[in-house]
Design a protein around this motif. Structure first.
Motif: not given
Length: 270
Positions: A143-148, A150-152, A156-160
């Motif tokens: 959740e914290e990473s998705l606020r940064i 960086e590479k799209k 997407s992988d982080e969201k999944r």
């Protein structure tokens, strides 16, 4: 030696499917020997500092063929020379993870958390935390990473992965909110369809989950990646849609090697 190793790593099927043939193993062992011979000529000289990537590549090669003990020894030697090299620390973390040393693996990945050159550092660390049953920590990290910004592709992988983690916590509301937040132009992407189907399956909406997977089958083209086919075939298999699973897995399975893919394909045919 370096060229052989790079060629094997660039063959994605060997990484995801672990489809390493005897010929591959012989090639990789030859590369290891070539690099080891070169490394032994410089390791006790000043050149060792600038050539430490040779011993790192030996470790990468051993990692690829499952020699984790040897790979750990070699990458640790590289780290002694360059203790702050994030690529070396990441590889040591990956090896320790495969050996079941989860706390050590997590420690290595946390040590490179500030290095933006390792674009998948949070994704890998979250996976380690998940395996170590630190689900809440993995969720907070992503959740914290998705606020940064960086590479799209990594986002997407982080969201999944975050969707999977929400499902493990049975927080299906958040999982569906994240699914609904993706842009319309990627909702027909096979990986997103797999995530959507998985959420429905875990919620107990089996028929809806099946519909989504059947739709995903229709999205396969000649440009569909190995990773997409691997994950789609695996999800079809999980759903016991064996005919469809076989049609996907057959595209990517090396039938002359005894792997999980080969066994899943065989059972699907049966």
């Amino acid at each position: 030696g370096l060229l052989i190793i790079e060629m094997k790593y660039n063959d994605f099927s060997k990484l995801m499917g672990e489809q390493i043939s005897e010929t591959d193993k012989n090639d990789i062992n030859r590369a290891i020997q070539l690099l080891a011979d070169a490394w032994n000529l410089v390791k006790n000289r000043d050149l060792a500092i600038v050539k430490s990537h040779w011993i790192f590549e030996i470790s990468r090669a051993k990692f690829l063929i499952g020699d984790y003990k040897g790979g750990l020894r070699d990458v640790s030697e590289a780290i002694e020379i360059k203790p702050n090299n994030s690529y070396y620390l990441k590889l040591r973390g990956l090896i320790q993870y495969q050996m079941g040393h989860y706390e050590n693996a997590i420690r290595d990945l946390k040590s490179i958390a500030d290095d933006k050159s390792i674009s998948d550092r949070f994704l890998v660390l979250a996976g380690f935390l998940r395996t170590n049953k630190q689900i809440d920590d993995a969720i907070a990290l992503l959740e914290e990473s998705l606020r940064i910004e960086e590479k799209k592709s990594i986002k997407s992988d982080e969201k999944r992965l975050l969707i999977d983690l929400y499902c493990e916590r049975e927080d299906f509301e958040k999982a569906e909110q994240l699914l609904n937040s993706i842009p319309e132009n990627v909702k027909d992407n096979i990986l997103w369809l797999i995530s959507s189907s998985k959420v429905k399956r875990l919620k107990g909406e089996i028929e809806k989950a099946k519909e989504i997977l059947i739709y995903a089958l229709g999205q396969i083209t000649e440009n569909t990646s190995y990773g997409e086919l691997f994950l789609l075939g695996t999800e079809m298999y999980e759903m016991k849609r064996y005919k469809e699973a076989a049609s996907v897995l057959e595209r990517i399975t090396q039938k002359d090697i005894n792997t999980r893919l080969t066994r899943d394909l065989l059972f699907s045919f049966y």
